[in-house]
Scaffold this motif. Sequence first.
Motif, mmCIF file in Angstrom:
data_model
loop_
_atom_site.group_PDB
_atom_site.id
_atom_site.type_symbol
_atom_site.label_atom_id
_atom_site.label_comp_id
_atom_site.label_asym_id
_atom_site.label_seq_id
_atom_site.Cartn_x
_atom_site.Cartn_y
_atom_site.Cartn_z
ATOM 1 N N TYR A 232 -0.848 -3.888 6.560
ATOM 2 C CA TYR A 232 0.251 -3.335 7.355
ATOM 3 C C TYR A 232 1.080 -4.419 8.029
ATOM 4 C CZ TYR A 232 -2.439 0.932 6.664
ATOM 5 O OH TYR A 232 -3.113 1.979 6.106
ATOM 6 N N ARG A 233 0.599 -5.641 8.013
ATOM 7 C CA ARG A 233 1.344 -6.740 8.621
ATOM 8 C C ARG A 233 2.325 -7.379 7.635
ATOM 9 N NH1 ARG A 233 -3.243 -10.050 12.141
ATOM 10 N NH2 ARG A 233 -3.890 -8.269 13.446
ATOM 11 N N VAL A 234 2.215 -6.980 6.409
ATOM 12 C CA VAL A 234 3.094 -7.544 5.378
ATOM 13 C C VAL A 234 3.964 -6.415 4.823
ATOM 14 C CG1 VAL A 234 3.192 -8.788 3.189
ATOM 15 C CG2 VAL A 234 1.351 -9.270 4.821
ATOM 16 N N GLU A 235 5.254 -6.676 4.736
ATOM 17 C CA GLU A 235 6.172 -5.668 4.223
ATOM 18 C C GLU A 235 6.065 -5.603 2.703
ATOM 19 O OE1 GLU A 235 10.949 -4.491 4.450
ATOM 20 O OE2 GLU A 235 10.143 -6.253 5.490
ATOM 21 N N ASN A 236 5.873 -4.403 2.206
ATOM 22 C CA ASN A 236 5.731 -4.162 0.772
ATOM 23 C C ASN A 236 4.713 -5.109 0.122
ATOM 24 O OD1 ASN A 236 7.785 -2.169 0.867
ATOM 25 N ND2 ASN A 236 9.372 -3.774 0.653
ATOM 26 N N PRO A 237 3.443 -5.038 0.543
ATOM 27 C CA PRO A 237 2.434 -5.934 -0.046
ATOM 28 C C PRO A 237 2.154 -5.526 -1.489
ATOM 29 C CG PRO A 237 1.386 -4.326 1.365
ATOM 30 C CD PRO A 237 2.867 -4.118 1.529
ATOM 31 N N GLU B 120 -3.497 -5.270 -1.678
ATOM 32 C CA GLU B 120 -4.100 -4.136 -0.975
ATOM 33 C C GLU B 120 -5.506 -3.852 -1.492
ATOM 34 O OE1 GLU B 120 -1.513 -0.822 -1.374
ATOM 35 O OE2 GLU B 120 -0.001 -1.592 0.060
#
Length: 445
Positions: free
Chosen positions: A262-267, A272
């Motif tokens: 959730y700390r990375v945009e579009n992981p 994931e």
Amino acid sequence: MTETTHTQTTPPGPAGRPRSPEFRLAADALRSLRQDLFEDAFAYRPLPRLSADGPRTRRLSGVRLLPHAVVAVLGVMAFFLAMASSDSGPAALLCGLLALAPVLLTLARPVGAFWFSLGASTVAAVIGRADGSDWPWLPGSFLSHLVVLTLVALRTRPRTAASMWVMTAVYGFAAGGLFGWHRYDTNVPPMLLASALILLAVSLRHIRRQAQQEVTAQQTVTEHERSRRTLLEERTTIARELHDVVAHHMSVVAIQAEAAPYRVENPPEELEKAFATIRENAVAALTELRRVLGVVRAEDYEAPDAPQPTLADLDGLLANVREAGLTVDKAVTGAVRELPQGVELSAYRIVQEALSNTLRHAPGASARVEIGYVLGGLGLRIVNTPPPAPHLVKPSPGAGHGITGMRERVSMLNGEMTAGPSEDGGYEVTVFLPVPAVTASEGDA
């Protein structure tokens, strides 16, 4: 499928009928007699020398031959008694030699010396001058045979001594009935009585020595088991204490792995899945850790409510021991920094145990705690002065696990530890706990 093994000790009687208990008892007695007195009767078994472990035997090398000298003296006594009780001449000398030879033969062939003594007694009784009551043993032969019985019994088992006594009785009554029927008296009863008393004393000595050896062996086993149990108890205690530390780290790993996507945009999907796998493994490891703790936990164990102590709580510990009457100082050198929780906990427990030992074993003494933060780890030194009145110190009722527990903690962290008396008569514990250096990249992460 069950396999059974049948062992038959005695052959069956006629027509396959089993032998009676009386027959088996007699057969066992004859078998024991044959093993003790007939099989390898003249085997070479030299009399061993005294052990050189004692302080006296180390200083005097001749003392090691003391058993041989005692045997020689007893043989010489039997020699002169045989000559004194016989007429002068070659017959007296031969009787003396027949009394001396069996005693000396016990130095090399003890069981054979017994049979030789019976034969020598017969020859001496025939060629010597036997009075009315000196049959079938002349005075010299009487003493010689008693000495032989005693020496052989000292070097063999009690069962062998009993067998020799039975054969002596058979020989005495047979010699009296076949060759001494015209004599009005015999010395068989005195021989049997004296030899029975001597062999009984020797057998009791054997039994007592065997009992002492068994007790010593049992004490050794008990001490080994006690040490092993103490070690396991200390390791279990350490495992319980470190559970909270390890569980905390595993929980942090699981939480961070869950929050990282959730700390990375579009992981990416692969990222994931990797974080999900990390979280699953961390939760599984935490579950297994709690299960292992449940195995080593005692029935009356209660988990502590407060977090495990660290070196930051050391001032509270020192305040408590000061209230208990111990004068203690603390010195800290080096740059104070936060260490891994396992190291902090172990260092705290080591200081705690060392001060507790001072309160127990050196009442009235003063102590000093030195903590050194160095580049490669943490150094500890806990030293106490000697007690002001050591003769008044009573034995401690503690279990004696303190040093063992400290060594286990140090060994768990691959550290080093020394513990022993100090130069002034006190006690000193020195510990070094290695701490790996943290790189800059690890610290930023």
